[in-house]
Scaffold this active site. Structure first.
Site, PDB file in Angstrom:
ATOM      1  N   ASN A  33       0.789  -1.359   0.157  1.00 21.19           N
ATOM      2  CA  ASN A  33       0.034  -0.125  -0.003  1.00 21.19           C
ATOM      3  C   ASN A  33       0.927   1.366  -0.054  1.00 21.19           C
ATOM      4  O   ASN A  33       0.472   2.509   0.025  1.00 21.19           O
ATOM      5  CB  ASN A  33      -0.950   0.043   1.168  1.00 21.19           C
ATOM      6  CG  ASN A  33      -0.392   0.271   2.598  1.00 21.19           C
ATOM      7  OD1 ASN A  33       0.897   0.200   2.652  1.00 21.19           O
ATOM      8  ND2 ASN A  33      -1.064   0.144   3.636  1.00 21.19           N
ATOM      9  N   ASP A  57      -4.066  -2.395  -0.034  1.00 26.18           N
ATOM     10  CA  ASP A  57      -3.914  -2.449   1.424  1.00 26.18           C
ATOM     11  C   ASP A  57      -4.388  -3.810   1.827  1.00 26.18           C
ATOM     12  O   ASP A  57      -5.707  -4.030   1.652  1.00 26.18           O
ATOM     13  CB  ASP A  57      -4.726  -1.402   2.194  1.00 26.18           C
ATOM     14  CG  ASP A  57      -4.794  -1.296   3.689  1.00 26.18           C
ATOM     15  OD1 ASP A  57      -4.189  -2.371   4.135  1.00 26.18           O
ATOM     16  OD2 ASP A  57      -4.921  -0.360   4.190  1.00 26.18           O
ATOM     17  N   GLY A 103      -6.992 -16.279   4.501  1.00 24.28           N
ATOM     18  CA  GLY A 103      -8.314 -16.666   3.582  1.00 24.28           C
ATOM     19  C   GLY A 103      -7.782 -17.046   2.118  1.00 24.28           C
ATOM     20  O   GLY A 103      -8.431 -18.026   1.570  1.00 24.28           O
ATOM     21  N   TYR A 146       3.248  -3.549  17.927  1.00 26.88           N
ATOM     22  CA  TYR A 146       3.798  -4.266  17.018  1.00 26.88           C
ATOM     23  C   TYR A 146       4.000  -5.820  17.643  1.00 26.88           C
ATOM     24  O   TYR A 146       3.710  -6.898  16.865  1.00 26.88           O
ATOM     25  CB  TYR A 146       5.190  -3.532  16.667  1.00 26.88           C
ATOM     26  CG  TYR A 146       6.208  -4.616  15.755  1.00 26.88           C
ATOM     27  CD1 TYR A 146       5.811  -4.472  14.202  1.00 26.88           C
ATOM     28  CD2 TYR A 146       7.250  -5.235  16.133  1.00 26.88           C
ATOM     29  CE1 TYR A 146       6.644  -5.213  13.357  1.00 26.88           C
ATOM     30  CE2 TYR A 146       8.071  -5.656  15.109  1.00 26.88           C
ATOM     31  CZ  TYR A 146       7.695  -5.775  13.869  1.00 26.88           C
ATOM     32  OH  TYR A 146       8.519  -6.345  12.694  1.00 26.88           O
TER      33      TYR A 146
END
Ligand code: UDP
Length: 328
Positions: A33, A57, A103, A146
């Site tokens: 992105n 993104d 997925g 993070y």
């Protein structure tokens, strides 16, 4: 011809992985992105007919037409300063983003390697860090966005592996350096080299007694490539065990660049790990891998890269203004 999706492709590691998979004859679908990545890192590949760039993104649904055999998930801000500035995006890419990748992998029957990190060990109480160590992370500290996202990323990856039978690999990456790091990303190596090139003093955070172990990018890419094509589903540390204090590291950069500037001391960021060194026994045993480029050689190559940057890039030392890039 097999196809690979590389997320975070315009970043430091992502772009080197694109090079490697192109070299090995793959069709590379590169996705980024461009929040922290830079298309300049992929410029040399854009005319290659086996290379396609997708500006997307990955926290939004990922759509790839046709067959896909491999996914390397390397999208994420990776510098402490970046993830302090864009904490929500840092959390989203390693939760919603990896969910979309998994997925997609399930749908395509693809194998996924995820970029995990030594940060999952937090400020480690076990030294050197083996893969068995569960870590010491402050969930609500500034680095938590993070560290915890990366920990979640490992968990969801293992869940997809166990529940859906997806082929997964987890690489725990320790500090890595080399050409294409962002000069202004705030990490110690580009910070010191940038300061030397601009004739500024080198900023050591804290006393400089904290340690890191730096791995040259070519070694890291070789380890990741071997892991992806191995059958190892447990996490594997990839890094160079040659440990050094930040003070010693500053001395090495001073010698390398010949700068006459001095070292100055600034506050240590909150939860900055005091020590870090990978135990790479598993990588040695399972992948037959170990780093080959020592720090003297790796630093020489990296410095040569930074010397090619324009004046404008050198003085664009302000950290990226992310607001211009963000939709949410
Ligand atoms: N550091 C430093 N001066 C700088 C930037 C970083 O002394 O200008 C220190 C930082 O506090 C940490 C180490 O260098 O102890 C490595 O920091 P980096 O941001 O590269 O990555 P980290 O290993 O902490 O994720």
């Amino acid at each position: 011809m097999e196809r690979v999706l590389i997320t975070g492709a315009a970043g430091f590691l992502g772009s080197h992985l694109c090079d490697r998979f192109i070299k090995e004859g793959f069709q590379v679908e590169a996705m980024d992105n461009l929040i922290t990545g830079d298309l300049k890192n992929l410029e040399h590949l854009t005319d290659n007919e086996r290379f396609t760039f997708h500006q997307h993104d990955i926290t939004e649904h990922i759509h790839i037409e046709g067959e896909l055999q491999h996914i390397l998930h390397f999208a994420s801000p990776a510098s402490p300063i970046d993830y302090l500035k864009i904490p929500i995006q840092t959390l989203k890419v390693s939760s919603l983003g990896i969910h979309n990748c998994l997925g997609l992998a399930k749908h395509k029957g693809a194998r996924v390697t995820i970029a995990s990190t030594s940060e999952i060990y937090g400020d480690p109480e076990v030294h050197p860090q083996t893969e068995e160590y569960f870590g010491n992370v402050n969930t609500i500290g500034p680095r938590g966005v993070y560290d915890e996202a990366k920990r979640f990323q490992e968990s969801i990856t293992m869940a997809y592996h166990r529940y859906h039978g997806i082929e997964t690999r987890i690489v725990r990456i320790f500090n890595t350096y080399g050409p294409r790091m962002r000069l202004n990303d705030g990490r110690v190596l580009p910070a010191f080299i940038g300061q030397a090139l601009r004739g500024e003093d080198l900023t050591i955070f804290g006393t400089g007694s904290q340690t890191r172990s730096f791995c040259y990018v070519d070694d890291l890419v070789e380890g990741i490539f071997r892991l992806h094509f191995s059958s190892e589903t447990r996490p594997v540390n990839i890094g160079n065990p040659d440990e050094i204090t930040i003070s010693q590291f500053a001395e090495e950069i001073i010698a390398l660049t010949g700068t006459t500037q001095k070292v100055i001391y600034q506050d240590l960021p909150e939860n900055d790990p005091k020590q870090r060194q990978p135990d790479i026994t598993r990588a040695r045993e399972v992948l037959g891998w170990e780093p080959l480029v020592d720090r003297a050689e790796g630093l020489k190559r990296t410095y040569a890269y930074f010397q090619t940057l324009s004046e404008e890039e050198l003085y664009k030392s302000e950290h990226k203004d992310f607001k211009a890039y963000l939709k949410n």
